[in-house]
Design a protein around this motif. Structure first.
Motif, PDB file in Angstrom:
ATOM      1  N   VAL A 127      24.468   0.471  22.924  1.00 27.40           N
ATOM      2  CA  VAL A 127      25.465   0.908  21.939  1.00 27.40           C
ATOM      3  C   VAL A 127      26.862   0.745  22.432  1.00 27.40           C
ATOM      4  CG1 VAL A 127      26.410   2.243  20.182  1.00 27.40           C
ATOM      5  CG2 VAL A 127      23.747   2.020  20.672  1.00 27.40           C
ATOM      6  N   ARG A 128      27.273   1.184  23.672  1.00 24.58           N
ATOM      7  CA  ARG A 128      28.485   1.378  24.123  1.00 24.58           C
ATOM      8  C   ARG A 128      29.136   0.073  24.484  1.00 24.58           C
ATOM      9  NH1 ARG A 128      32.575   4.833  24.249  1.00 24.58           N
ATOM     10  NH2 ARG A 128      33.627   5.342  26.258  1.00 24.58           N
ATOM     11  N   TYR A 129      28.305  -0.778  25.199  1.00 26.80           N
ATOM     12  CA  TYR A 129      28.942  -1.880  25.650  1.00 26.80           C
ATOM     13  C   TYR A 129      28.547  -3.289  24.791  1.00 26.80           C
ATOM     14  CZ  TYR A 129      30.024   0.426  29.870  1.00 26.80           C
ATOM     15  OH  TYR A 129      30.145   1.851  30.878  1.00 26.80           O
ATOM     16  N   LEU A 130      27.740  -3.548  23.926  1.00 27.37           N
ATOM     17  CA  LEU A 130      27.532  -4.111  22.691  1.00 27.37           C
ATOM     18  C   LEU A 130      28.483  -4.023  21.852  1.00 27.37           C
ATOM     19  CD1 LEU A 130      23.790  -4.926  22.360  1.00 27.37           C
ATOM     20  CD2 LEU A 130      25.458  -6.523  23.377  1.00 27.37           C
ATOM     21  N   GLY A 131      28.822  -2.643  21.566  1.00 23.85           N
ATOM     22  CA  GLY A 131      29.726  -2.350  20.658  1.00 23.85           C
ATOM     23  C   GLY A 131      31.364  -2.943  21.221  1.00 23.85           C
ATOM     24  N   MET A 132      31.598  -2.839  22.180  1.00 18.19           N
ATOM     25  CA  MET A 132      32.690  -3.317  22.774  1.00 18.19           C
ATOM     26  C   MET A 132      32.827  -4.748  22.734  1.00 18.19           C
ATOM     27  SD  MET A 132      33.427  -0.755  26.009  1.00 18.19           S
ATOM     28  CE  MET A 132      35.189  -1.392  26.201  1.00 18.19           C
ATOM     29  N   LEU A 133      31.642  -5.645  22.797  1.00 21.40           N
ATOM     30  CA  LEU A 133      31.579  -6.815  22.865  1.00 21.40           C
ATOM     31  C   LEU A 133      31.704  -7.214  21.540  1.00 21.40           C
ATOM     32  CD1 LEU A 133      31.257  -9.455  24.271  1.00 21.40           C
ATOM     33  CD2 LEU A 133      28.766  -9.243  24.170  1.00 21.40           C
ATOM     34  N   TYR A 134      31.288  -6.548  20.415  1.00 18.68           N
ATOM     35  CA  TYR A 134      31.429  -6.775  19.129  1.00 18.68           C
ATOM     36  C   TYR A 134      32.989  -6.811  18.721  1.00 18.68           C
ATOM     37  CZ  TYR A 134      30.727  -6.036  14.113  1.00 18.68           C
ATOM     38  OH  TYR A 134      30.890  -6.015  12.836  1.00 18.68           O
ATOM     39  N   ALA A 135      33.724  -5.726  19.233  1.00 18.95           N
ATOM     40  CA  ALA A 135      34.953  -5.831  18.728  1.00 18.95           C
ATOM     41  C   ALA A 135      35.947  -6.845  19.299  1.00 18.95           C
ATOM     42  CB  ALA A 135      35.480  -4.581  19.307  1.00 18.95           C
ATOM     43  N   ALA A 136      35.414  -7.197  20.571  1.00 22.21           N
ATOM     44  CA  ALA A 136      36.218  -8.435  21.171  1.00 22.21           C
ATOM     45  C   ALA A 136      35.964  -9.808  20.478  1.00 22.21           C
ATOM     46  CB  ALA A 136      35.804  -8.487  22.728  1.00 22.21           C
ATOM     47  N   LEU A 137      34.804  -9.719  20.176  1.00 29.72           N
ATOM     48  CA  LEU A 137      34.428 -11.431  19.472  1.00 29.72           C
ATOM     49  C   LEU A 137      35.320 -11.484  18.264  1.00 29.72           C
ATOM     50  CD1 LEU A 137      30.681 -11.514  19.643  1.00 29.72           C
ATOM     51  CD2 LEU A 137      32.186 -12.696  21.052  1.00 29.72           C
ATOM     52  N   SER A 138      36.027 -12.901  18.318  1.00 29.87           N
ATOM     53  CA  SER A 138      36.982 -13.203  17.159  1.00 29.87           C
ATOM     54  C   SER A 138      36.187 -14.282  16.823  1.00 29.87           C
ATOM     55  CB  SER A 138      38.329 -13.611  17.497  1.00 29.87           C
ATOM     56  OG  SER A 138      38.455 -14.362  18.856  1.00 29.87           O
ATOM     57  N   MET A 139      36.425 -14.791  15.410  1.00 27.74           N
ATOM     58  CA  MET A 139      35.840 -16.142  15.003  1.00 27.74           C
ATOM     59  C   MET A 139      36.450 -17.303  15.375  1.00 27.74           C
ATOM     60  SD  MET A 139      35.068 -14.533  11.234  1.00 27.74           S
ATOM     61  CE  MET A 139      34.599 -12.927  11.055  1.00 27.74           C
ATOM     62  N   LEU A 140      36.364 -17.544  16.767  1.00 30.52           N
ATOM     63  CA  LEU A 140      37.085 -18.991  17.288  1.00 30.52           C
ATOM     64  C   LEU A 140      35.719 -19.953  16.952  1.00 30.52           C
ATOM     65  CD1 LEU A 140      38.100 -17.659  20.560  1.00 30.52           C
ATOM     66  CD2 LEU A 140      39.427 -17.970  18.444  1.00 30.52           C
ATOM     67  N   SER A 141      34.701 -19.852  16.890  1.00 33.49           N
ATOM     68  CA  SER A 141      33.756 -20.984  16.452  1.00 33.49           C
ATOM     69  C   SER A 141      32.691 -20.322  15.664  1.00 33.49           C
ATOM     70  CB  SER A 141      33.213 -21.334  18.040  1.00 33.49           C
ATOM     71  OG  SER A 141      32.258 -20.378  18.567  1.00 33.49           O
ATOM     72  N   TRP A 142      32.100 -21.345  15.121  1.00 35.25           N
ATOM     73  CA  TRP A 142      30.651 -20.896  14.521  1.00 35.25           C
ATOM     74  C   TRP A 142      29.508 -20.057  14.972  1.00 35.25           C
ATOM     75  CZ3 TRP A 142      28.414 -19.982   9.960  1.00 35.25           C
ATOM     76  CH2 TRP A 142      27.115 -19.907   9.781  1.00 35.25           C
ATOM     77  N   ILE A 143      29.576 -20.416  16.574  1.00 36.63           N
ATOM     78  CA  ILE A 143      28.577 -19.854  17.354  1.00 36.63           C
ATOM     79  C   ILE A 143      29.035 -18.167  17.434  1.00 36.63           C
ATOM     80  CG2 ILE A 143      27.589 -19.496  19.750  1.00 36.63           C
ATOM     81  CD1 ILE A 143      27.876 -22.763  20.036  1.00 36.63           C
TER      82      ILE A 143
ATOM     83  N   GLY B  30      40.974  -5.585   8.315  1.00 34.16           N
ATOM     84  CA  GLY B  30      41.362  -5.145   9.884  1.00 34.16           C
ATOM     85  C   GLY B  30      40.985  -3.805  10.067  1.00 34.16           C
ATOM     86  N   LEU B  31      41.438  -2.990   9.024  1.00 35.13           N
ATOM     87  CA  LEU B  31      41.175  -1.617   9.273  1.00 35.13           C
ATOM     88  C   LEU B  31      39.454  -1.299   9.219  1.00 35.13           C
ATOM     89  CD1 LEU B  31      43.711   0.148   6.992  1.00 35.13           C
ATOM     90  CD2 LEU B  31      43.650   0.197   9.399  1.00 35.13           C
ATOM     91  N   ALA B  32      38.750  -2.258   8.520  1.00 37.50           N
ATOM     92  CA  ALA B  32      37.502  -2.004   8.401  1.00 37.50           C
ATOM     93  C   ALA B  32      36.566  -2.442   9.649  1.00 37.50           C
ATOM     94  CB  ALA B  32      36.806  -2.751   7.125  1.00 37.50           C
ATOM     95  N   GLN B  33      37.249  -3.199  10.240  1.00 33.68           N
ATOM     96  CA  GLN B  33      36.884  -3.882  11.475  1.00 33.68           C
ATOM     97  C   GLN B  33      36.899  -2.797  12.748  1.00 33.68           C
ATOM     98  OE1 GLN B  33      38.876  -7.688  11.976  1.00 33.68           O
ATOM     99  NE2 GLN B  33      36.811  -8.642  12.054  1.00 33.68           N
ATOM    100  N   ILE B  34      38.483  -2.264  12.655  1.00 34.28           N
ATOM    101  CA  ILE B  34      38.631  -1.198  13.510  1.00 34.28           C
ATOM    102  C   ILE B  34      37.660  -0.167  13.371  1.00 34.28           C
ATOM    103  CG2 ILE B  34      40.366   0.576  14.428  1.00 34.28           C
ATOM    104  CD1 ILE B  34      42.640  -1.317  13.704  1.00 34.28           C
ATOM    105  N   LEU B  35      37.447   0.457  12.262  1.00 32.83           N
ATOM    106  CA  LEU B  35      36.504   1.717  12.168  1.00 32.83           C
ATOM    107  C   LEU B  35      34.908   1.392  12.347  1.00 32.83           C
ATOM    108  CD1 LEU B  35      37.978   2.929   8.482  1.00 32.83           C
ATOM    109  CD2 LEU B  35      38.190   4.243  10.886  1.00 32.83           C
ATOM    110  N   THR B  36      34.515   0.212  12.015  1.00 30.58           N
ATOM    111  CA  THR B  36      33.261  -0.157  12.595  1.00 30.58           C
ATOM    112  C   THR B  36      32.918  -0.326  14.158  1.00 30.58           C
ATOM    113  OG1 THR B  36      32.955  -1.610  10.372  1.00 30.58           O
ATOM    114  CG2 THR B  36      31.465  -1.811  12.294  1.00 30.58           C
ATOM    115  N   SER B  37      33.894  -0.892  14.814  1.00 33.41           N
ATOM    116  CA  SER B  37      33.954  -0.900  16.263  1.00 33.41           C
ATOM    117  C   SER B  37      34.133   0.593  16.764  1.00 33.41           C
ATOM    118  CB  SER B  37      35.233  -1.574  16.629  1.00 33.41           C
ATOM    119  OG  SER B  37      35.179  -3.028  16.161  1.00 33.41           O
ATOM    120  N   VAL B  38      34.883   1.421  16.228  1.00 32.26           N
ATOM    121  CA  VAL B  38      34.904   2.696  16.742  1.00 32.26           C
ATOM    122  C   VAL B  38      33.531   3.363  16.467  1.00 32.26           C
ATOM    123  CG1 VAL B  38      35.897   5.088  16.258  1.00 32.26           C
ATOM    124  CG2 VAL B  38      37.294   2.947  16.136  1.00 32.26           C
ATOM    125  N   GLN B  39      32.989   3.300  15.292  1.00 29.33           N
ATOM    126  CA  GLN B  39      31.660   3.684  14.965  1.00 29.33           C
ATOM    127  C   GLN B  39      30.503   3.293  15.981  1.00 29.33           C
ATOM    128  OE1 GLN B  39      30.063   2.397  11.271  1.00 29.33           O
ATOM    129  NE2 GLN B  39      28.170   3.230  11.430  1.00 29.33           N
TER     130      GLN B  39
END
Length: 304
Positions: free
Chosen positions: A61-77, A249-258
């Motif tokens: 949860v800790r590190y997948l959550g950080m990866l989730y926050a770092a992923l930006s929609m640069l591609s469909w993948i 953006g605020l929703a994304q931040i709160l989800t990442s913090v959660q």
């Protein structure tokens, strides 16, 4: 196929993606800062302790959550990975909450079966929705005025379905909070006249405190996502306005913090409390208490 254009009509889209990237960076920086502050505790209370299911869930949860926050929609993948990662991480968070509730209810089989059934129902629905979203969305690559973008296209039905998913998930979180508060109040009343009640009551206080903070983040993020998905004003401007991007953006931040901060603290907070008991009181080493791992009743020790 990549679409290249210098048409000024695309500038609102470029600006929207730029604002979105600011929130993504802000979320990741905040998570990295929290990780740096708590890494010492993580090493002491997680890495150096006996490994268990909760240890694995904490790290994922800790590190997948950080990866989730770092992923930006640069591609469909990346969009698809981001979407499925959210489903998986939330499922792991709910396993943590179920384990806590099972311990608080002293290993009650009825409450465990009830929680597992509701958990499976909600997560199966989330998985089906995720599959439908993948089937009815598409990605287009753009190079607009020298800026690379990947635009995700989806229908209004998908937006409504996504909102229903958030509402159902929030209802499950409300149910879990009500169960936690109910059993905590019940124990507080029962332990009022016991000499050892103060220690156990403090343990329940830690459980409730971390759960309430986590739940507050859930409600705030869910409300923002529902506003973004269902607001006629936001739907009319197709997410391009500053207001739309701020909500999203605020929703994304709160989800990442959660995911990456409050979720791991559901485990870390209890382990820290038990570690303090062991350090401050000789009697604590023999106390049978609520242990936050697979078994319900264990002696408070370094293996917690």
């Amino acid at each position: 196929m990549t679409i290249v254009s210098n048409d000024p009509t695309w500038w609102p889209t470029i600006n929207a993606y730029r604002i979105q990237s600011y929130f993504i960076v802000a979320a990741f920086v905040g998570l990295a800062y929290d990780w740096a502050l708590t890494f010492g505790q993580e090493v002491e209370l997680v890495w150096r302790q006996r490994w268990s299911l909760m240890t694995v869930l904490y790290l994922l949860v800790r590190y997948l959550g950080m990866l989730y926050a770092a992923l930006s929609m640069l591609s469909w993948i990346m969009y698809a990975t981001h979407n499925w990662m959210g489903v998986v991480v939330f499922a792991m968070l709910w396993v943590i909450i179920i384990t806590r509730l099972h311990a608080m209810y002293q290993g009650s089989r009825k409450i465990l079966i009830f929680l597992i059934v509701t958990f499976l129902a909600v997560n199966i629905f989330d998985g089906v929705v995720a599959v439908i979203v993948m089937m009815h969305t598409s990605g287009e690559e753009f190079i607009l005025s020298g800026t690379y973008l990947c635009q995700i296209n989806y229908t209004e039905d998908i937006i409504l379905l996504d909102s229903i998913t958030w509402i159902i998930s929030t209802m499950w979180e409300i149910l879990a909070l009500c169960l936690a508060v109910w059993i905590a109040v019940k124990h507080f009343r029962e332990l009022r006249h016991h000499s050892a009640g103060g220690i156990i009551r403090d343990c329940f206080s830690v459980l409730i405190k971390t759960h309430v903070v986590y739940f507050a983040s859930v409600v705030a993020a869910s409300c923002l996502y529902v506003i973004v998905d269902l607001s006629p004003t936001i739907l009319a401007d197709q997410y391009y306005s500053l207001e739309s991007q701020t909500f999203f953006g605020l929703a994304q931040i709160l989800t990442s913090v959660q995911m990456s901060v409050l979720g791991p603290r559901l485990i870390l907070g209890v382990r820290e409390y038990h570690a303090k008991l062991v350090a401050d009181s000789d009697a604590a080493s023999g106390m049978t208490s609520i242990a936050f791992q697979e078994r319900v009743h264990v002696s408070t020790s370094s293996s917690v």
